[in-house]
Enzyme design. Structure first.
Site, PDB file in Angstrom:
ATOM      1  N   VAL A 177      -7.762   0.832  -2.031  1.00 38.56           N
ATOM      2  CA  VAL A 177      -6.597   1.211  -1.383  1.00 38.56           C
ATOM      3  C   VAL A 177      -5.118   0.788  -1.896  1.00 38.56           C
ATOM      4  O   VAL A 177      -4.193   1.950  -1.141  1.00 38.56           O
ATOM      5  CB  VAL A 177      -6.508  -0.320  -0.195  1.00 38.56           C
ATOM      6  CG1 VAL A 177      -6.531  -1.517  -0.670  1.00 38.56           C
ATOM      7  CG2 VAL A 177      -5.763  -0.304   0.664  1.00 38.56           C
ATOM      8  N   LYS A 178      -5.488   0.594  -3.119  1.00 40.11           N
ATOM      9  CA  LYS A 178      -4.541   0.717  -3.882  1.00 40.11           C
ATOM     10  C   LYS A 178      -3.350   2.111  -4.596  1.00 40.11           C
ATOM     11  O   LYS A 178      -2.875   1.977  -4.592  1.00 40.11           O
ATOM     12  CB  LYS A 178      -4.215  -0.762  -5.077  1.00 40.11           C
ATOM     13  CG  LYS A 178      -4.165  -1.525  -4.986  1.00 40.11           C
ATOM     14  CD  LYS A 178      -3.310  -2.797  -3.908  1.00 40.11           C
ATOM     15  CE  LYS A 178      -2.953  -3.709  -3.631  1.00 40.11           C
ATOM     16  NZ  LYS A 178      -2.159  -4.297  -2.774  1.00 40.11           N
TER      17      LYS A 178
END
Length: 335
Positions: A43-44
């Site tokens: 997700v980063k």
């Protein structure tokens, strides 16, 4: 032809996955946002893209410049991939206690990697403060300058989640989402998604799930920021202070979940649904079960499947490590 012009076009628009076991357990529809499908595997990547684009638009990041960040690993991976693709250089400061797999990944990608001792946020040698000082030094000597990404307090983090992750969840559920819950590392995901969803429907329940030893559960429950008892092996979440991003989150429910409760969810997900996820996903699924029980059967709840489990294989799927920590061991790995 339909093509992505570069790697940035592969970030986001991840699908929602129906999590069968916990949906059956709770009588709710529990969905996982498949953020592990981003090109950097987590997700980063969204956070990294949001920070870079905001810095470019502000004129702070020049062509050929350097991006410096203190990270538990995944944001550093995303920043390094994007730096490679967009003509920048990436410097990553990371605690030496993070998994060997993330360290290896950053070295493979060509990051200028600096490992430092794990200390409290109050210590000036904490990896975040070290990254800030390093960015200042690079800015003075680099021909094209340098920026400190500042993911914890840089609101470009939550803003990209509000523009993308939150809107995707609303659209993918046809606006029928009743609740969203996740853990916080920087607070960017929960802040961005909570604000986006509540703009559509203020009645959507937002939950925060904390690992043991973190402060946000107390902050959102009681307005203070006291650490809960215990500790956790789950990397990348569970912060010891209220970040600029976390302070923007709109949270209705908050729970602390131990590793003993969280880890079996990722073991069951691998064994029965064919997905090998990292520890944060176990924490998020445990939180989704808590929220489902709070709301009752028949509701639709979304959480985040953050990254792949092989990024933590030497810990999460190491029976000796787990036994030494007094944690459950998946039956197929038991010695």
């Amino acid at each position: 032809m339909q093509t992505a012009s570069d790697v940035t076009g592969l970030i986001g628009n991840t699908p929602l996955l129906h999590l069968q076991q916990v949906s059956q357990l709770t009588g709710c529809t529990i969905l996982g946002k498949a953020e592990f499908l981003n090109p950097g595997g987590s997700v980063k990547d969204r956070t990294a893209l949001g920070i870079i684009r905001a810095a470019e638009q502000a004129g702070e990041l020049e062509p050929g410049g350097r991006i410096v960040e203190g990270t538990a690993g995944n944001t550093g991976i995303g920043l390094t991939l994007l730096a490679n693709a967009l003509g920048y250089t990436s410097t990553v400061v990371m605690p030496a206690t993070q998994s060997k797999e993330k360290i290896d990944a950053l070295e493979l990608l060509g990051a200028d990697l600096h490992l430092v001792a794990a200390t409290s946020y109050k210590d000036p040698n904490h990896y975040i403060h070290t990254a800030e000082r390093m960015a200042q030094k690079y800015a003075q000597k680099e021909a094209h300058g340098a920026i400190w990404a500042r993911q914890f307090d840089n609101l470009a983090n939550m803003e990209i989640h509000a523009r993308t992750t939150g809107q995707e969840i609303w659209q993918q559920t046809d606006g029928k989402v009743d609740g969203f819950i996740c853990a916080a590392g920087t607070g960017g995901t929960i802040a961005g998604v909570s604000n986006a969803l509540k703009e559509h429907n203020p009645a959507i329940a937002i939950g925060l799930v904390d690992p043991a030893g973190a402060v946000l559960c107390d902050y959102f429950s009681h307005g203070e920021a006291r650490a809960s008892e215990g500790d956790s092996i789950i990397e990348g979440v569970g912060i010891g202070h209220v970040t600029g991003n976390a302070a923007q989150a709109r949270v209705d429910h908050a729970w602390t979940v131990t590793d003993v409760e969280a880890l079996p969810y990722i073991f069951d997900l691998l064994r029965h649904e064919g997905l090998c996820m990292g520890g944060t996903s176990g924490l998020n699924i445990a939180g989704a079960v808590r929220l489902a029980r709070e709301l009752g059967p028949g509701h639709t709840i979304v959480t985040v499947l953050c990254d792949y489990g092989n990024r933590y294989q030497s810990k999460l799927f190491n029976p000796v490590f787990l036994e030494n920590k007094g944690l459950p061991v998946p039956e197929w790995l038991a010695i």
